[in-house]
Design a protein around this motif. Structure first.
Motif, PDB file in Angstrom:
ATOM      1  N   TRP A  74       6.558   5.206  -7.894  1.00 15.93           N
ATOM      2  CA  TRP A  74       7.536   6.201  -7.461  1.00 15.93           C
ATOM      3  C   TRP A  74       8.811   5.509  -7.038  1.00 15.93           C
ATOM      4  CZ3 TRP A  74       9.266   5.797  -2.423  1.00 15.93           C
ATOM      5  CH2 TRP A  74       8.439   5.137  -1.510  1.00 15.93           C
ATOM      6  N   LEU A  75       9.913   6.226  -7.161  1.00 23.19           N
ATOM      7  CA  LEU A  75      11.224   5.723  -6.775  1.00 23.19           C
ATOM      8  C   LEU A  75      11.989   6.824  -6.066  1.00 23.19           C
ATOM      9  CD1 LEU A  75      12.289   3.900 -10.083  1.00 23.19           C
ATOM     10  CD2 LEU A  75      11.494   2.802  -7.977  1.00 23.19           C
ATOM     11  N   VAL A  76      12.937   6.427  -5.234  1.00 24.70           N
ATOM     12  CA  VAL A  76      13.861   7.362  -4.593  1.00 24.70           C
ATOM     13  C   VAL A  76      15.279   6.902  -4.914  1.00 24.70           C
ATOM     14  CG1 VAL A  76      14.716   8.300  -2.418  1.00 24.70           C
ATOM     15  CG2 VAL A  76      12.261   7.925  -2.732  1.00 24.70           C
TER      16      VAL A  76
ATOM     17  N   PHE B 202       0.832  -1.208   0.000  1.00 23.08           N
ATOM     18  CA  PHE B 202       0.000   0.000   0.000  1.00 23.08           C
ATOM     19  C   PHE B 202       0.869   1.262   0.000  1.00 23.08           C
ATOM     20  CE2 PHE B 202      -3.397  -2.886   1.143  1.00 23.08           C
ATOM     21  CZ  PHE B 202      -4.502  -2.303   0.543  1.00 23.08           C
ATOM     22  N   ASP B 203       1.990   1.211   0.691  1.00 23.33           N
ATOM     23  CA  ASP B 203       2.889   2.369   0.745  1.00 23.33           C
ATOM     24  C   ASP B 203       3.481   2.646  -0.638  1.00 23.33           C
ATOM     25  OD1 ASP B 203       4.459   4.459   1.720  1.00 23.33           O
ATOM     26  OD2 ASP B 203       6.116   3.122   2.199  1.00 23.33           O
ATOM     27  N   LEU B 204       3.963   1.591  -1.296  1.00 23.65           N
ATOM     28  CA  LEU B 204       4.580   1.759  -2.612  1.00 23.65           C
ATOM     29  C   LEU B 204       3.555   2.116  -3.681  1.00 23.65           C
ATOM     30  CD1 LEU B 204       7.129  -1.225  -2.576  1.00 23.65           C
ATOM     31  CD2 LEU B 204       7.524   1.165  -1.985  1.00 23.65           C
TER      32      LEU B 204
ATOM     33  N   GLY C 278      14.529  -0.150  -7.681  1.00 22.66           N
ATOM     34  CA  GLY C 278      13.175  -0.624  -7.411  1.00 22.66           C
ATOM     35  C   GLY C 278      12.747  -1.695  -8.389  1.00 22.66           C
ATOM     36  N   GLY C 279      11.720  -2.436  -8.015  1.00 24.42           N
ATOM     37  CA  GLY C 279      11.212  -3.509  -8.857  1.00 24.42           C
ATOM     38  C   GLY C 279      10.568  -2.993 -10.130  1.00 24.42           C
ATOM     39  N   LYS C 280      10.387  -3.888 -11.081  1.00 29.10           N
ATOM     40  CA  LYS C 280       9.859  -3.528 -12.398  1.00 29.10           C
ATOM     41  C   LYS C 280       8.359  -3.264 -12.349  1.00 29.10           C
ATOM     42  CE  LYS C 280       8.718  -8.160 -14.125  1.00 29.10           C
ATOM     43  NZ  LYS C 280       7.390  -7.897 -14.706  1.00 29.10           N
ATOM     44  N   MET C 281       7.900  -2.520 -13.347  1.00 29.97           N
ATOM     45  CA  MET C 281       6.458  -2.340 -13.543  1.00 29.97           C
ATOM     46  C   MET C 281       6.194  -2.262 -15.039  1.00 29.97           C
ATOM     47  SD  MET C 281       3.755   0.390 -11.904  1.00 29.97           S
ATOM     48  CE  MET C 281       3.815  -0.407 -10.297  1.00 29.97           C
ATOM     49  N   ASP C 282       5.128  -2.924 -15.491  1.00 31.96           N
ATOM     50  CA  ASP C 282       4.828  -3.008 -16.923  1.00 31.96           C
ATOM     51  C   ASP C 282       4.401  -1.668 -17.499  1.00 31.96           C
ATOM     52  OD1 ASP C 282       5.427  -5.665 -16.877  1.00 31.96           O
ATOM     53  OD2 ASP C 282       3.353  -6.370 -16.895  1.00 31.96           O
ATOM     54  N   THR C 283       4.731  -1.475 -18.776  1.00 28.78           N
ATOM     55  CA  THR C 283       4.234  -0.335 -19.549  1.00 28.78           C
ATOM     56  C   THR C 283       3.246  -0.895 -20.564  1.00 28.78           C
ATOM     57  OG1 THR C 283       6.023  -0.497 -21.192  1.00 28.78           O
ATOM     58  CG2 THR C 283       6.415   0.889 -19.276  1.00 28.78           C
TER      59      THR C 283
END
Length: 356
Positions: A199-201, A112-114, A185-190
């Motif tokens: 989001w990433l830091v 939920f945070d990510l 950070g982990g991957k996410m599909d486009t």
């Protein structure tokens, strides 16, 4: 002997697997986190691995104890008949539930945070946001990065400030790809039909250790050049990022080339390439018309096509036969250009710089 040979081969393959598992570059390792998202995901990986190892050890220990303590002493022995043990049944039911809770609570909390990207939807009266938002568009086989509030479009090299959340809108323009910066950070599909958000830091200390450079990849099999669909990430301080934005925004029209060869190259480029490639960072061009990477600061980039060292020789080879280096690339080849014309186009493109 055949069985022995098979076991030797299996042992060799196992040893090679362990050796090869240690290969790779630090800047491509998800096990060396360089940001808040990666740290959380890495901690969850360690937690789940620890629980699994604990369960395996308990089962192995119980198995060994039972194997030796309750083995049959003679052929005539009849084991004690036990119908059930309520205490043991309660224990092996409660313990798995307890372990699942230990894993589930932090996993759900982190998920939920990510997934919280609400700050990127909060706009000021002028339409801008207080947080940095980057629109990522993946195409065969290159990446576009648009900064909507800064009115900048660039390609292949993502520039971000460190030690603050950077929000991303992810979209694919042709097939499904996947946006992944392993240490961050982990991957996410486009996807082509929906927009994913994340989001990433980028940690400043880790970025400094990596030379302020990370590397991203496509993590979804998308075609013959999937493995070559890379991009570069420059993680810099907020001050350096603001300077980069200011310099990019100052480019209204491409500067007049300094040499005669570059001027001739510009003319060839305008007649052959300008339909797909822009040489200004302004995002006024409709997305559908941006069919090729933005080349505003091409001369400053480290790579041609995301994979070849950026020098005139590689650039000319790429212009002539892009499909040779990236099979399935949508960019047509310009092998019909003479060597002199290739030199002129290369001189023009290598002169496209925003920051010295």
């Amino acid at each position: 002997m055949k069985r022995l040979a098979k076991w030797r081969l299996m042992s060799l393959l196992t040893a090679l697997a362990f050796i090869l598992s240690g290969c790779g570059e630090p800047y491509l390792s998800a096990l060396r986190p360089a940001g808040e998202v990666a740290e959380k995901q890495y901690w969850l990986m360690k937690l789940s691995t620890g629980i699994m190892v604990f369960v395996i050890l308990v089962v192995v220990v119980i198995f060994i104890i039972v194997l030796f303590r309750f083995r049959r002493k003679s052929d005539d022995e009849i084991p004690k008949q036990v119908e059930g043990n309520h205490m043991m049944e309660i224990i092996w039911t409660v313990i798995p539930i307890f372990l699942l809770l230990i894993l589930a609570v932090p996993t759900v909390t982190a998920t939920f945070d990510l997934a919280d990207v609400s700050p990127m939807d909060k706009k000021n009266k002028d339409g801008t946001r207080d947080v940095l938002v980057v629109n990522v568009r993946a195409s065969l086989y290159w990446w576009e990065f648009e900064y909507p509030d800064q009115k900048i479009v660039t390609s292949q090299e993502l520039v971000v400030p460190t030690d603050e959340k950077v929000y991303f809108n992810l979209k694919g323009s042709d097939v499904k790809h996947s946006f992944w910066i392993p240490p961050v950070g982990g991957k996410m599909d486009t996807n082509t039909d929906t927009i994913n958000k994340m989001w990433l830091v980028f940690d400043s200390k880790k970025a400094e250790e990596a030379g302020n450079v990370f590397y991203g990849k496509c993590a979804e099999l998308c075609g013959p050049s999937h493995a070559l669909m890379d991009f570069k990430v420059k993680a810099v301080s907020r001050a350096d990022f603001d300077k980069w934005v200011k310099d990019m925004q100052a480019v209204k029209d491409p500067a007049k080339p300094a040499t005669a060869d570059a001027q001739a190259g510009q003319e060839i480029f305008n007649n052959s390439c300008i339909g797909c490639h822009a040489v200004t960072p302004a995002n006024t061009t409709p997305e559908a018309a941006r069919q090729g990477p933005n080349l505003t600061n091409f001369g400053e980039r480290d790579y041609v096509g995301g994979i070849l060292k950026n020098d005139e020789k590689n650039l000319k080879n790429w212009i002539k036969e892009p499909d040779k280096y990236k099979p399935g690339s949508t960019m047509p080849g310009f092998g019909h250009l003479s060597e002199e014309q290739l030199d002129q186009v290369a001189a023009y493109l290598m002169g496209l710089k925003v920051q010295e």
